[in-house]
Motif scaffolding. Structure first.
Motif, mmCIF file in Angstrom:
data_model
loop_
_atom_site.group_PDB
_atom_site.id
_atom_site.type_symbol
_atom_site.label_atom_id
_atom_site.label_comp_id
_atom_site.label_asym_id
_atom_site.label_seq_id
_atom_site.Cartn_x
_atom_site.Cartn_y
_atom_site.Cartn_z
ATOM 1 N N VAL A 716 0.858 -1.184 0.000
ATOM 2 C CA VAL A 716 0.000 0.000 0.000
ATOM 3 C C VAL A 716 0.893 1.234 0.000
ATOM 4 N N PHE A 717 0.659 2.108 -1.036
ATOM 5 C CA PHE A 717 1.350 3.387 -1.069
ATOM 6 C C PHE A 717 0.467 4.369 -0.296
ATOM 7 N N GLN A 718 0.839 4.633 0.951
ATOM 8 C CA GLN A 718 -0.004 5.386 1.860
ATOM 9 C C GLN A 718 -0.095 6.867 1.468
ATOM 10 N N GLY A 719 0.999 7.444 0.990
ATOM 11 C CA GLY A 719 0.923 8.852 0.645
ATOM 12 C C GLY A 719 2.261 9.542 0.792
ATOM 13 N N PHE A 720 2.177 10.875 0.754
ATOM 14 C CA PHE A 720 3.389 11.689 0.795
ATOM 15 C C PHE A 720 3.549 12.259 2.196
ATOM 16 N N GLY A 721 4.527 11.773 2.902
ATOM 17 C CA GLY A 721 4.768 12.235 4.244
ATOM 18 C C GLY A 721 5.589 13.492 4.283
ATOM 19 N N ALA A 722 5.829 14.002 5.455
ATOM 20 C CA ALA A 722 6.604 15.224 5.631
ATOM 21 C C ALA A 722 8.046 15.028 5.223
ATOM 22 N N ASP A 723 8.563 13.791 5.406
ATOM 23 C CA ASP A 723 9.979 13.548 5.136
ATOM 24 C C ASP A 723 10.203 12.413 4.148
ATOM 25 N N SER A 724 9.131 11.644 3.803
ATOM 26 C CA SER A 724 9.349 10.461 2.975
ATOM 27 C C SER A 724 8.083 10.095 2.248
ATOM 28 N N LEU A 725 8.259 9.183 1.281
ATOM 29 C CA LEU A 725 7.138 8.535 0.630
ATOM 30 C C LEU A 725 6.789 7.297 1.463
ATOM 31 N N ASP A 726 5.548 7.227 1.983
ATOM 32 C CA ASP A 726 5.177 6.205 2.962
ATOM 33 C C ASP A 726 4.549 5.003 2.270
ATOM 34 N N PHE A 727 5.090 3.786 2.582
ATOM 35 C CA PHE A 727 4.577 2.508 2.077
ATOM 36 C C PHE A 727 4.238 1.613 3.279
#
Length: 814
Positions: A716-727
């Motif tokens: 699951v590609f959760q989204g765009f975090g403050a510091d990273s791309l979250d999986f």
């Protein structure tokens, strides 16, 4: 007078107590018991007893004989109260089945009324012997109590009787006169027999037997005890280490037996000569008793104050004080033997009160001195046997109290005798000595039981461990309870008093219309123990043999075994109560009244109990499940009727009330199956190929052996975090119990694979803006910084600082 000779007689009578107090008529059937009761004979005895009580002049011996006859009759009356009991119960059931008589104004068939009247007449006829026996039993019991009251009052009056003073010089002549007369009489009897040709010829014929007896007596009295002491030490030293003290203690009894055989041989030598007269023969008959007193005292002192041959010393004393204790106990034995001799001689010769007071005072004075010295030894032991914290153990505190009491009695007793209260002085001094001897014997016996238990279980080398075990402690409690009758005899109780207590104990007590006796309790305990044992056998068979071959899960097996146990214990209790014949119907009202209060006080316990039954039946939680309740996670280890024990993953046990498991929210991770999902969160740096990351994570999840293929791992590609791309990597495991290990292994593989593929896992970064940089310059050069006035909120700049040329976002503090 309380002395050692009477104590030996009382102890012999005590051994026959259970037999002598048993009702002789209990073994007869109803007809024989009823025929054996001669109420005319009983009426004559009861009338004579009432006349004796009215006059009050009979001797103690006559009162004791009369009391024994009354006790025998009372036992027969008690047995007769159960005459026709079975038939009476049958008639009562028949009358109850017919029903009560009709109320006033109502009618019933004549046949039913006639049948009820006939049954009631039969019931009255059958109850008449039992009613008469109950009345006679009450009369006999009352007469016995009156006799006991008179005897006790006489004993109390004797203690308070002021007699002649032994320190009065006027009485010394009487004491010396009767003593000299007794010695001369014995010598005269021997001389007269020697001058008789027939007696002298018989003595000459018996000379070989007399000489043989005499040789045996001299050898055993001179060497017997020393031989047994050496043999005991040899056995203790040479026997196996775990049994040396036990075998040595058994062999040490020869220190009594072997010399005592020598005393009997000496008495046989004197009697075989035929030269002794009446008084000499009475004195010789006392020799075995006197010898036994001395030998037992020496043996007991050697065991209590032993330095070698024991696993652990009984009293914490120095070797010098131990030796003093052995010497004191030997002297006490001599004093008790001397006092026994004086008492027996005074009774046989009918000495005057003045002579008895004078002759008994020296042994009494020495006994008081020895009692004080023994009390000082106990006090010394109490001072030595203290804990590091300064607190004394309970047994040590009792010994200290006994030591102080012994010192006081040892000093006060001779003073009372000197004033003239000889009976009171003897009552306190000699029983005090015998009480110390009894306690010493109990301590020796307790140490022997502990050593024997250590030998049986193989822990004799560690005597403290064996002494702290449950079995020796229980045995010590049994020994203490068994010593209570002996202690009562020492302090003036009569055998009749003990038989009375035993008789009332065997009779039991009445609850409603039911008599409950100790036999009923023993029957109940035996049947219940058998039922409990049988229940445990069934549980063991189910747990180890039957249930493992079924398809029932472990939690269900545990629930089934627990249910069988509860049902079996309940049935065992019901069967035991029924078999013992205990009628609990009379307690129903009391139990109903108490149940209300108990219900309010124990409502939480009852709630947990009912919840435990629900858990065992419905089994939402079973043994071995991984659950979470009240913020606690762990494995269910045991489910009882009150609580459930959960072992957390840090190996601590948490006890959870069953009510919380039934009424609260519970998460059961492994109830239906062991599969479970693990979610791993991972972030990659901006600019990374997201499709490549997804592919790598899927390969890592699919390659793990515990990850299920169906359903496959999910990325699951959760989204765009403050510091990273979250999986997120979501996988289903075959056994969720290994979830922590799988999570660790997958994280290792992700870190290794990302490093190999050049994928960066970023970390959080923050920009720092230092305001008023010019204020830091003086501080950096070492000059003082003048305080600046606080800024108004409108003066605070809101625009961010300009970034450096490298784009790092760090503030220029130059």
């Amino acid at each position: 007078m309380i002395h050692a000779l009477r104590l030996f007689a009382l102890l012999l009578a005590l051994t026959a107590l259970p037999l002598s107090s048993a009702p002789p008529a209990l073994a007869q059937d109803d007809t024989q018991r009823q025929a054996a009761l001669d109420y005319e004979d009983w009426e004559r005895l009861a009338s004579r007893a009432e006349d004796v009580l009215g006059v009050g002049r009979a001797s103690d011996a006559a009162l004791g004989q009369l009391r024994a006859q009354l006790v025998d009759w009372r036992s027969q009356f008690l047995a007769a109260q159960d005459v026709n009991a079975a038939r009476i119960q049958t008639l009562r059931d028949q009358i109850a089945s017919i029903g009560p008589p009709p109320v006033e104004g109502a009618s019933e068939p004549e046949e039913i009324s006639a049948r009820r009247d006939a049954l009631q007449k039969q019931l009255n006829d059958l109850q008449a012997p039992a009613v008469r026996a109950i009345e006679a039993h009450s009369r006999a019991d009352g007469l016995i109590r009156e006799l006991d009251t008179i005897i006790r009052e006489r004993q109390a009056d004797a203690l308070l009787n002021l007699g002649p003073s032994p320190i009065n010089p006027v009485n010394w002549g009487e004491g010396w006169r009767v003593l000299r007369q007794t010695v001369l009489t014995v010598g005269t009897e021997v001389g007269d027999n020697w001058r008789n040709p027939v007696v002298r010829a018989d003595a000459r014929d018996a000379l070989p037997a007399t000489f043989l007896y005499l040789v045996i007596a001299v050898v055993l009295l001179a060497r017997g005890r020393r031989w047994m002491v050496r043999l005991s030490r040899f056995v203790t030293a040479r026997a196996p280490s775990e049994g040396g003290t036990v075998y040595g203690a058994l062999v040490s009894l020869g220190q009594i037996v072997l010399p005592l055989v020598g005393v009997f041989a000496l008495a046989g030598a004197l009697q075989s000569s035929g030269l002794l007269g009446l008084r000499g023969d009475r004195l010789v008959q006392l020799l075995p008793v006197l010898g036994a007193i001395i030998l037992i005292a020496r043996w007991l002192g050697g065991r209590i104050f032993a330095e070698v041959g024991v696993s652990q010393t009984i009293l914490a004393l120095t070797p010098e004080r131990q030796r003093e204790g052995r010497i004191n106990t030997g002297i006490i034995g001599l004093i008790l033997a001397l006092s026994t001799l004086v008492a027996a001689t005074a009774e046989f010769e009918s000495y005057s009160d003045a002579a008895v007071a004078v002759l008994s005072f020296p042994p009494l004075l020495a006994a008081g001195l020895m009692l004080s010295r023994m009390g000082q030894l106990l006090i010394t032991h109490a001072m030595t046997d203290s804990q590091p914290s300064g607190e004394l153990p309970y047994r040590t505190r009792v010994m200290r109290l006994l030591g102080r009491a012994s010192v006081v009695v040892g000093l006060a007793g001779p003073v009372l005798a000197a004033v003239g209260y000889t009976e009171a002085a003897e009552f306190f001094v000699y029983p005090s000595l015998m009480t110390l001897a009894l306690m010493g014997f109990l301590l020796v016996l307790q140490r022997f039981v502990t050593d024997l238990y250590g030998l049986l279980i193989g822990h004799a080398q560690d005597s403290e461990t064996a002494g702290d075990a449950l079995v020796p402690v229980l045995m010590g409690l049994v020994l203490a309870l068994a010593a209570l009758p002996v202690l009562a005899l020492i302090w003036g109780a009569r055998v009749a008093d003990l038989t009375e207590v035993w008789s009332r104990f065997t009779i039991g007590f009445t609850v409603g219309e039911t008599r409950i006796s100790p036999v009923d309790f023993l029957t109940f305990a035996l049947i219940f123990a058998l039922g409990y044992t049988f229940t445990r056998l069934i549980q063991g068979t189910l747990r180890s043999t039957v249930l493992p071959k079924t398809r029932i899960d472990p939690g269900g097996q545990t629930a089934l075994v627990s249910g069988v146990g509860y049902i079996g214990i309940f049935l065992a209790a019901i069967i035991a109560v029924t078999t013992a014949g205990i009628d609990l119907s009379s307690l129903a009202i009391v139990a109903g009244a108490l149940s209300v209060g108990i219900g309010f006080g124990l409502q939480n316990i009852v709630s947990n109990f009912v919840s435990g039954i629900i858990l065992l039946i419905e089994r939402p939680v079973s043994q071995g499940d991984w659950i979470e309740v009240g913020g606690v996670q762990g494995i269910v280890q045991d489910i009882s009727v009150r609580s459930t024990r959960i072992q957390t993953f840090d190996r601590t046990d948490v006890i959870v009330p069953n009510a919380d498991l039934v009424s609260g929210m519970v998460t059961n991770w492994t109830r239906q199956n062991l599969t479970g999902r693990v979610i791993l969160k991972v972030g990659v740096a901006y600019g990374t190929d997201t499709r490549k990351v997804e592919k790598i994570l899927r390969e890592i999840g699919e390659n793990h052996p515990l990850v299920m293929i169906n359903p496959p791992p999910t990325i699951v590609f959760q989204g765009f975090g403050a510091d990273s791309l979250d999986f997120e990597l979501r996988v289903i495991l075959r056994d969720i119990n290994y979830g922590l290990g799988v999570r660790t292994e997958l994280n290792h593989q992700i870190a290794e694979r990302f490093a190999l593929e050049g994928i960066e896992i970023p970390f959080a970064q923050r920009d720092i803006w230092v305001r008023n940089v010019e204020a830091l310059a003086p501080a950096m050069t070492g000059r003082p910084v003048a305080p600046s006035a606080p800024m108004h909120p409108d003066e605070i700049p809101t625009d961010p600082p300009e970034e450096d040329g490298d784009g790092s976002g760090e503030a220029d503090a130059r």
